[in-house]
Design a protein around this motif. Structure first.
Motif, PDB file in Angstrom:
ATOM      1  N   PRO C 161      -1.120  10.118   2.293  1.00 35.54           N
ATOM      2  CA  PRO C 161      -2.317   9.380   1.863  1.00 35.54           C
ATOM      3  C   PRO C 161      -2.336   7.965   2.426  1.00 35.54           C
ATOM      4  O   PRO C 161      -1.307   7.299   2.519  1.00 35.54           O
ATOM      5  N   THR C 162      -3.500   7.518   2.815  1.00 37.23           N
ATOM      6  CA  THR C 162      -3.638   6.140   3.300  1.00 37.23           C
ATOM      7  C   THR C 162      -4.350   5.277   2.288  1.00 37.23           C
ATOM      8  O   THR C 162      -4.368   4.063   2.393  1.00 37.23           O
ATOM      9  N   THR C 163      -4.965   5.918   1.302  1.00 36.19           N
ATOM     10  CA  THR C 163      -5.578   5.152   0.224  1.00 36.19           C
ATOM     11  C   THR C 163      -5.109   5.728  -1.099  1.00 36.19           C
ATOM     12  O   THR C 163      -4.608   6.853  -1.162  1.00 36.19           O
ATOM     13  N   TYR C 164      -5.294   4.966  -2.131  1.00 34.86           N
ATOM     14  CA  TYR C 164      -4.855   5.412  -3.446  1.00 34.86           C
ATOM     15  C   TYR C 164      -5.662   6.617  -3.908  1.00 34.86           C
ATOM     16  O   TYR C 164      -5.135   7.540  -4.531  1.00 34.86           O
ATOM     17  N   ALA C 165      -6.940   6.625  -3.551  1.00 30.75           N
ATOM     18  CA  ALA C 165      -7.783   7.761  -3.933  1.00 30.75           C
ATOM     19  C   ALA C 165      -7.237   9.041  -3.307  1.00 30.75           C
ATOM     20  O   ALA C 165      -7.197  10.103  -3.940  1.00 30.75           O
ATOM     21  N   VAL C 284       9.095   9.726   4.560  1.00 29.63           N
ATOM     22  CA  VAL C 284       8.864   8.603   3.650  1.00 29.63           C
ATOM     23  C   VAL C 284       7.529   7.984   3.988  1.00 29.63           C
ATOM     24  O   VAL C 284       7.191   7.820   5.155  1.00 29.63           O
ATOM     25  N   PHE C 285       6.758   7.650   2.973  1.00 30.07           N
ATOM     26  CA  PHE C 285       5.573   6.835   3.234  1.00 30.07           C
ATOM     27  C   PHE C 285       5.501   5.729   2.196  1.00 30.07           C
ATOM     28  O   PHE C 285       6.126   5.797   1.138  1.00 30.07           O
ATOM     29  N   MET C 286       4.732   4.707   2.519  1.00 27.80           N
ATOM     30  CA  MET C 286       4.554   3.602   1.587  1.00 27.80           C
ATOM     31  C   MET C 286       3.371   3.918   0.682  1.00 27.80           C
ATOM     32  O   MET C 286       2.327   4.381   1.162  1.00 27.80           O
ATOM     33  N   LEU C 287       3.520   3.682  -0.585  1.00 27.21           N
ATOM     34  CA  LEU C 287       2.426   3.947  -1.516  1.00 27.21           C
ATOM     35  C   LEU C 287       1.280   2.981  -1.215  1.00 27.21           C
ATOM     36  O   LEU C 287       1.493   1.773  -1.077  1.00 27.21           O
ATOM     37  N   PRO C 288       0.062   3.468  -1.089  1.00 23.88           N
ATOM     38  CA  PRO C 288      -1.065   2.587  -0.782  1.00 23.88           C
ATOM     39  C   PRO C 288      -1.373   1.668  -1.966  1.00 23.88           C
ATOM     40  O   PRO C 288      -1.029   1.981  -3.100  1.00 23.88           O
ATOM     41  N   PRO C 289      -2.030   0.542  -1.703  1.00 22.60           N
ATOM     42  CA  PRO C 289      -2.395  -0.357  -2.800  1.00 22.60           C
ATOM     43  C   PRO C 289      -3.271   0.344  -3.815  1.00 22.60           C
ATOM     44  O   PRO C 289      -4.084   1.204  -3.464  1.00 22.60           O
ATOM     45  N   ILE C 290      -3.101   0.001  -5.061  1.00 22.57           N
ATOM     46  CA  ILE C 290      -3.814   0.682  -6.133  1.00 22.57           C
ATOM     47  C   ILE C 290      -5.115  -0.041  -6.474  1.00 22.57           C
ATOM     48  O   ILE C 290      -6.153   0.559  -6.666  1.00 22.57           O
ATOM     49  N   ALA C 291      -5.043  -1.379  -6.528  1.00 23.14           N
ATOM     50  CA  ALA C 291      -6.262  -2.136  -6.805  1.00 23.14           C
ATOM     51  C   ALA C 291      -6.941  -2.480  -5.485  1.00 23.14           C
ATOM     52  O   ALA C 291      -6.308  -2.538  -4.436  1.00 23.14           O
ATOM     53  N   ASP C 292      -8.230  -2.729  -5.572  1.00 30.60           N
ATOM     54  CA  ASP C 292      -8.996  -2.896  -4.338  1.00 30.60           C
ATOM     55  C   ASP C 292      -8.613  -4.123  -3.543  1.00 30.60           C
ATOM     56  O   ASP C 292      -8.629  -4.109  -2.320  1.00 30.60           O
ATOM     57  N   ASP C 293      -8.297  -5.223  -4.223  1.00 25.96           N
ATOM     58  CA  ASP C 293      -8.143  -6.473  -3.480  1.00 25.96           C
ATOM     59  C   ASP C 293      -6.684  -6.784  -3.167  1.00 25.96           C
ATOM     60  O   ASP C 293      -6.322  -7.923  -2.912  1.00 25.96           O
ATOM     61  N   VAL C 294      -5.837  -5.757  -3.213  1.00 29.68           N
ATOM     62  CA  VAL C 294      -4.424  -6.015  -2.985  1.00 29.68           C
ATOM     63  C   VAL C 294      -4.007  -5.510  -1.607  1.00 29.68           C
ATOM     64  O   VAL C 294      -4.410  -4.430  -1.181  1.00 29.68           O
ATOM     65  N   ALA C 295      -3.198  -6.322  -0.913  1.00 25.88           N
ATOM     66  CA  ALA C 295      -2.751  -5.930   0.436  1.00 25.88           C
ATOM     67  C   ALA C 295      -1.632  -4.914   0.336  1.00 25.88           C
ATOM     68  O   ALA C 295      -0.905  -4.865  -0.649  1.00 25.88           O
ATOM     69  N   PRO C 296      -1.464  -4.098   1.370  1.00 21.96           N
ATOM     70  CA  PRO C 296      -0.361  -3.134   1.369  1.00 21.96           C
ATOM     71  C   PRO C 296       0.976  -3.872   1.360  1.00 21.96           C
ATOM     72  O   PRO C 296       1.115  -4.952   1.926  1.00 21.96           O
TER      73      PRO C 296
END
Lengths: 272, 285, 428
Positions: C161-165, C284-296
């Motif tokens: 996933p690249t986005t939290y959605a 391994v992947f990095m969890l995408p940001p959860i809130a809209d205005d937060v940087a990875p």
């Protein structure tokens, strides 16, 4: 008693026997499973019986070291108690002296003192004495914590020794200590045996003191080692089971062999 | 015999006991009146540390758990021990020896190991309990046992009971075996059933043992630590927190010497009071 | 055998008396076990031998203690004034500043200057400072990420996933297939602090974290509440295995490694276990940001730090510093990577590739080190101890569904205020 009552009573006895033994049986089973997928189900009995877990835990995980550490410490504690408690018990039982009641009450008070409540200061004291991370730092406090029970039990045992025999031994001009060794000790032998077994049992089972005092891996006791295996080896349940069995099998064997002695000792306080 | 001899006999035991139990106890008492920073004593603050007890929610929860533990232990293993001993007493000596040995075996197992074993039984993923429930079709009753606030303390108490009931059986057996059989004769003649003899004759005659075991259980319920520490460490949340774990955490994990001393003093005060009561009651008999 | 049975004061006595005879002894406590799955003990042994010359004839006496144990042991040693000359443990931030405040640690500024330990960036320096001086030399670097089972993903047509959605959607698919989405076990109480640190950073962002940790922003701010709520929602939505509050950390990892769970969210400290234990293709992947205005970004921790005791003599200190310089040199870093299976601070993804580190190790660190500006804090090693001990049970209750997110943050705020009043707050 009618048959139905008798049979239902037997059933109750059996149910509780299962309750007592089932976990032991489970550990036995688990210890013999080799590298088995632990999600396979806990009851599968492997055939042929596999002892590799025991061997592995004993040598590779250093459990042999833990076992001998426990042995060393428990024996030392037992010896220390045997050298000190019978004398004190005898004094309380047979000797008249000022302060006898208050001093005995002082010992009795210690019967209930749990290690966690003195550890705050005890730890600092042990650090000051420089015995942290040494076995003596475990042996001395353990013996001290078991002293009240031991003195209490020894007093009860010594009270049974007939006064006439004691008087006879000292009338010949022998010192009280000589009388103690030659007359009282042999008579108190069953009680001493019980004390030995019980102190050894309690000392072997001790967890908190070795946990906080001993840091170096090679000094740890078997209870601490078994608990730490959970963290270190993750999900090696066969190994942990084998370790647990090594940890308590000696006690079970000892108990079964000396059952009467144990029971007599434990009842010493109860029925009086 | 001279007093001097008596003191000599006492000295070794007394020295050891005083050095490693009495002195630390007095020290803990003293420590509780000071403020500490990183384990180094600062100023004398009187009862300031004790004032924290009122607002320390964890302390009251833990105390409550100790009390619940006492009640549970009195309700289950004690009564079970009484019943089992009475049943066993009618059997052959051989049976008595074997069965009471079986019941006592859990007592020989270090609580730490018992905790590990029962931790497996209760394990939500692969534990025997859930597995067994699944097999007999009661799978929906399966739960997280030690991991849920509702069942954690109770599940642990089952383990505690497991180690304690054998001890109760042994004590009660000893007492029953010293009851004069003629006391039952009148009831026999009346054709009284077993449970009536048990209730009306056996139980009252065992009052002493019941008192002893009850007080013993109460004191042990305040003191125990190993079992909880190796399984839940007071969790989940505070569901299995007891006074000893609270002391341990406050001292070893938070490093708050002053407050840990306060908790230790409270714990000591409770167990000493209980044992004073025990002493008085047992002596009066 | 490198284990000592002597107690620390005795060894220290030898050390201080020996300075007159040119044989200095440095007592060292560390946690590099000799056995166990990912033991770095052998690497430590090798490096002691390699770095011996730097000690100028001094000897190192080691005591090895397990990681959790050493932290508590060190604290007690501080209280008794009997710290070892050199210790490798993990107090950082609040706890370290506590030790510095009572004067148990020797400042390392001069040595940082002398040996030029510039590979330790400002973020890490801050965490090891108190009152303007540096007291710890961090060595390892820990990051968090999401380990995943590439085979399971492929079988179910899932993409990283690249986005939290996308992440949420992916979890739903896994649930439909009857696969445990995220292996998680919180019986040991600390794993949840890491997971929460990750969720918190990706919901609130580093700036807000800093406003709370170093400023006056309360824990009850909306973003923090949202993060708590998210964690609870995950639990309620069945992201985790049944009864996770009773499952051990290692059991959860075993669940993942056996292929029964698709992912596990944890850190680089178990990289070797994962690499060795996975019977499938591991990624391994990095969890995408959860809130809209937060940087990875991801959670950044520095593992353990080397600390020097204030009671060590100058000769011992100099010897220890020279030895430390050797331990963190580039050559030594290579040994740590190749034989100790840890990735020291300052190691770049390029170096990892050049030194033949496992592809998963490289994947993890490339991902994690790509966002240095946005990487955020590890609560577990940043908060004062008194607060950590509140965080543990409260997190268990939060994910167990026994308290609300608002109650959770309120309790944390209360604990924070108490700790603050006690002077336990860490300011870099």
């Amino acid at each position: 008693m009618n048959r139905i009552t008798k049979h239902s009573q037997t059933l109750i006895l059996i149910l509780f026997a299962l309750y007592a033994l089932a976990p032991v049986y489970l550990v036995l089973l688990a210890s013999m499973r080799s590298e088995a997928d632990l999600f396979d189900g806990p009851l599968s009995l492997p055939w042929p019986i596999n002892t590799s877990n025991y061997l592995r835990v004993w040598s590779e995980s250093g459990f042999s070291t833990f076992f001998f550490n426990s042995l060393k410490i428990s024996v030392a504690v037992t010896v220390l108690i045997l050298l000190t408690a019978p004398l004190a018990g005898y004094a309380f039982a047979k000797m008249q002296f000022r302060g006898r009641e208050p001093l005995f009450a002082l010992f009795l008070a210690g019967l209930v003192v749990p290690a966690p409540s003195v550890i705050v200061a005890l730890y600092g004291n042990l650090q000051f004495l420089g015995v942290i991370d040494t076995q003596i730092g475990v042996i001395l406090p353990q013996a001290a914590l078991l002293m009240p029970f031991s003195v209490f039990m020894m007093r009860t045992v010594m009270q049974e020794v007939p006064d006439e025999l004691i008087e006879a031994s000292t009338m010949d001009g022998a010192s009280p200590f000589y009388g103690f060794l030659t007359v009282v000790v042999p008579l108190a032998r069953p009680g001493l045996m019980s004390l030995t077994l019980i102190v050894f049992l309690f000392s072997w089972q001790e967890y908190l003191l070795p946990l906080v005092v001993l840091q170096t891996e090679s000094l740890k006791t078997i209870t601490v080692g078994a608990a730490s295996l959970q963290g270190r080896y993750g999900v090696d349940y066969g190994g942990i089971a084998a370790a647990g069995l090594i940890a308590f099998a000696p006690l079970v064997v000892l108990f079964l062999a000396m059952q009467r002695s144990f029971v007599r000792g434990l009842s010493a306080g109860a029925v009086k | 015999m001279s007093t001097r001899h008596a003191y000599l006999f006492l000295l070794p035991a007394l020295l050891l006991y005083a050095a490693f139990v009495v002195v630390p106890t007095l020290q803990v008492f003293a420590y509780s009146f000071f403020s500490w920073d990183n384990g180094i004593a600062q100023d004398f603050v009187g009862l300031a540390n004790y004032a924290r007890l009122g607002s320390d929610r964890v302390f009251w929860v833990a105390l409550g758990h100790n009390a619940i533990w006492v009640v549970l232990t009195l309700a289950f293993p004690l009564l079970a021990g009484l019943l089992l001993a009475a049943i066993l007493a009618d059997r052959t000596p051989r049976t008595i020896q074997i069965v009471s040995a079986i019941y006592f075996i859990p007592r020989t197992i270090p609580l730490v190991v018992a905790g590990i074993i029962w931790g497996w039984i209760y394990n939500p993923l692969f534990g025997l309990l859930n597995y067994g429930l699944d097999i007999v079709g009661l799978g929906q009753l399966a739960g997280a046992w030690l991991a849920e606030e509702n069942t954690a303390l109770l599940s642990l108490n089952v383990v505690g009971a497991w180690t304690f009931f054998g001890f109760c059986v042994v004590i009660y057996l000893g007492a029953i075996q010293s009851i004069d059989p003629s006391l039952y004769e009148a009831a026999e003649v009346d054709g009284a059933p077993w449970w009536r003899k048990f209730r009306d004759i056996t139980v009252p005659l065992l009052n002493n043992s019941t008192l002893f075991l009850g007080l013993y259980a109460a004191i042990e319920a305040m003191r125990f630590f190993d079992l909880i520490w190796v399984t839940t460490q007071g969790g989940p949340g505070y569901a299995t927190e007891v006074l000893t774990t609270h002391v341990y955490k406050t001292f070893f994990l938070v490093g708050d010497f002053g407050y840990a001393s306060v908790l230790s003093v409270i714990l000591l005060a409770i167990v000493l009071s209980l044992s004073a009561i025990a002493f008085r009651l047992l002596r009066a008999k | 055998m490198k284990h000592i049975n002597l107690s620390a004061p005795l060894a220290l006595l030898i050390a201080t008396q020996a300075t007159g005879q040119e044989t200095v002894v440095v007592t060292q406590w560390d946690q590099f076990a000799q056995s166990g799955i990912s033991a770095a003990g052998p690497a430590m042994d090798e490096l002691i031998a390699t770095c011996q010359p730097a000690l100028n004839g001094a000897d190192v006496l080691r005591t090895i203690a397990p990681s959790i144990g050493i932290r508590d042991s060190y604290r007690l040693a501080v209280s008794a004034g009997k710290t070892p000359d050199l210790a490798y443990t993990w107090p950082a931030a609040s706890v370290l500043s506590g030790y510095a405040r009572v004067g148990a640690l020797a400042p390392l500024d001069a040595y940082f200057e002398q040996y030029g330990w510039d590979h330790v960036n400002d973020f890490y320096r801050g965490r090891n400072s108190y009152g303007g001086s540096i007291y710890g030399l961090p060595m390892e670097q820990d990051l968090m990420g999401v380990y995943y089972n590439k085979d399971l993903f492929a079988e179910n047509g899932l993409e990283v996933p690249t986005t939290y959605a996308e992440f949420e959607a992916m979890v739903e698919t896994l649930k439909d297939e009857g696969i445990i989405p995220v292996a998680f076990g919180n019986r040991d109480r600390w794993p949840a602090t890491n997971t929460f640190s990750l969720i918190l950073g990706l919901t609130a962002g580093r700036d807000l974290e800093e406003h709370v940790l170093f400023g006056d922003e309360p824990w009850t701010n909306p973003a923090f509440v949202q993060a708590a709520q998210t964690f609870q929602d995950w639990a309620e939505a069945g992201y985790f295995p049944r009864g996770f509050n009773g499952v051990g950390y290692d059991e959860a990892n075993a669940l993942f490694l056996s292929g029964r769970a698709a992912m596990t969210i944890t850190g680089t400290w178990v990289l070797q276990d994962m690499v060795r234990g996975a019977e499938f293709d591991l990624g391994v992947f990095m969890l995408p940001p959860i809130a809209d205005d937060v940087a990875p970004g991801t959670m950044w921790g520095e593992g353990s730090q080397w600390q020097l005791s204030a009671s060590a003599t100058p000769a011992v200190r100099d010897a220890a510093a020279a030895y430390l310089n050797c331990l963190v040199s580039t050559e030594s870093r290579q040994v740590w990577v190749q034989k100790g299976h840890t990735v020291p601070i300052g190691t770049t993804p390029e170096e990892l590739a050049a030194w033949g580190a496992d592809p998963v190790v490289q994947e993890f660190f490339s991902g994690g080190l790509a966002t240095p500006e946005a990487n955020f804090y590890d609560l577990h090693t940043t908060l004062p101890e008194s607060m950590t001990q509140v965080l543990y049970p409260e997190l268990q209750r939060l994910v167990g569904g026994d308290i609300t997110a608002d109650e959770f943050t309120a309790t944390l705020q209360a604990a924070w205020e108490t700790a603050d009043a006690n002077g336990e707050r860490w300011i870099p």
